[in-house]
Design an enzyme around this catalytic site. Sequence first.
Site, PDB file in Angstrom:
ATOM      1  N   HIS A  69      59.558  23.595  76.173  1.00 24.63           N
ATOM      2  CA  HIS A  69      60.068  24.236  77.252  1.00 24.63           C
ATOM      3  C   HIS A  69      59.771  23.733  78.621  1.00 24.63           C
ATOM      4  CE1 HIS A  69      62.404  27.515  78.968  1.00 24.63           C
ATOM      5  NE2 HIS A  69      61.357  27.650  79.722  1.00 24.63           N
ATOM      6  N   GLU A  70      58.466  23.736  78.961  1.00 25.01           N
ATOM      7  CA  GLU A  70      58.225  23.283  80.340  1.00 25.01           C
ATOM      8  C   GLU A  70      58.703  21.768  80.584  1.00 25.01           C
ATOM      9  OE1 GLU A  70      57.315  25.437  82.403  1.00 25.01           O
ATOM     10  OE2 GLU A  70      57.357  26.813  80.803  1.00 25.01           O
ATOM     11  N   HIS A 111      62.251  21.485  81.685  1.00 29.66           N
ATOM     12  CA  HIS A 111      62.336  21.800  82.940  1.00 29.66           C
ATOM     13  C   HIS A 111      61.825  20.518  83.817  1.00 29.66           C
ATOM     14  CE1 HIS A 111      63.073  25.938  82.927  1.00 29.66           C
ATOM     15  NE2 HIS A 111      61.886  26.290  82.333  1.00 29.66           N
ATOM     16  N   GLU A 163      67.114  27.995  82.066  1.00 33.74           N
ATOM     17  CA  GLU A 163      66.311  28.201  81.091  1.00 33.74           C
ATOM     18  C   GLU A 163      66.863  27.803  79.824  1.00 33.74           C
ATOM     19  OE1 GLU A 163      63.176  28.991  81.367  1.00 33.74           O
ATOM     20  OE2 GLU A 163      63.309  29.446  83.655  1.00 33.74           O
TER      21      GLU A 163
END
Lengths: 161, 314
Positions: free
Chosen positions: B166-167, B170, B233
């Site tokens: 997930h990071e 980003h 997100e």
Amino acid sequence: MNRSMRVAVAVLATAGIVTAGAETMSVQVRSGQVRATASYLGAVIAELPYGTAVQVETPSKPWIRVKLPDGRSGWMHESALIRGRLQLRGGETVQASASVNEVALAAKGFTQQVETEYRKQNPTLKFTWVDRMESYRVTPAEAQAFLRAGRLQPRTAEGAQ
Amino acid sequence: MTQVRAVCRGWAAVLTLWATVSAMSLWAGCQTIKAVGETVAVVGVATGAVTEEQAQSIVRTGAALSSAMEHLTPENEYWIGRTVTATILSRYPPYDRPNLNRYLNLVGQTLALFSERPETFGGYHFLVLDSEEINAFAGPGGLITVTRGMLRLCRTEDELAAVLAHEIGHVEHRHGLQAIKKSRWTGAFTTIVAEAGKTLGGAELAEAVRAFEGSISDVMQTLVNSGYGRAAEREADAAAVRILRTAGYDPRALVTMLQEMKRRLKPGGLDFAKTHPDPEERIQAVLKMLGGGGAPTPPPPERQSRFAAAMAEL
């Protein structure tokens, strides 16, 4: 053909060159890895420093086959490359074909010099740990071994082929 | 008067061309609009339709039309990411456990190979923060920090991989840079046209440092207070599903990790609860991406035992 039409033809012809003429690309990361095969799990045959210009042989995605300055060929991931030539520090000659943006790209914005000055003004920030963090490196061989040991089987059609 | 009319005709031709070529190039995004601007300007001068001064104006207009973020090179992003992370580390102390950090980097850097942006200027690097908060920060360029509290939510390597993927998502989408207000760098990036190889002088350097400081402040504000927003997100979750699947992890681990986060996050908390949408909202969105739920396949014993050994240091 009137003047407007001549201008139109000239612009469209040049725009075509801009779109199709991506023969030269430059390494836009600190160390661009060149691989023997179009895969992250392939052997690294060369590491090119930031700004090195390469010639595109096969403009495929995400892996691009390029010719290196020493004449060898290999595969680089598109995220490591930028179209055109980067004008770098050290007084290299400006290429006649370089655009205004390309020429200025490497000299503008936030650089090590800016960080150094900012650090003088903010001495409590933990840059030592950032440097230590950057020293944590996993080599391609270690990544492969890690995948194997964890019985992970990557899909071959995407990303690392 | 004749001269004025000729110039007007020249401009009309250029503007018509601008509209035509820009419309043709919309599919290719802002970079192309800028390139087209330069092309129009160069050819306009060559054919005598516009003066050099007018051409420069066209180039500037084209640059203004394109997105702010586009001006930041991977190298610029790298220097921003370093200072953002140094700032985070002055608020959250690092958790100095070499084996744990090594394991985190093995999982994270291996995952990054399967992202759509596997190479950044300085590469991806991971570090545990000594905090019980449930939090994680994606520093621009790939410096990713994760709290002990966040790691405690993970019960398998697949769930840990879901957090890190997930990071990485980003970073892949450069969400941190999107937080930087355009006003921060208009000065630094348009008036400081240093010749290549030249170092900045006193006034120019001061201006660049001011722009840098503002940019760091914008990114920190987003990372620590406001969050990237729902759309970003969702993009990061979509990237995580793709990365997990491609690397060979079970993407359903993202759902079970979010379910655990939902159980443990305190409403109104100053951590992920503050900067991220409700986990339930993310769970529903991820389930749609996966085409359904179900329990993840249990990881093989080899994977689970190395995970347990590393997490023993938590």
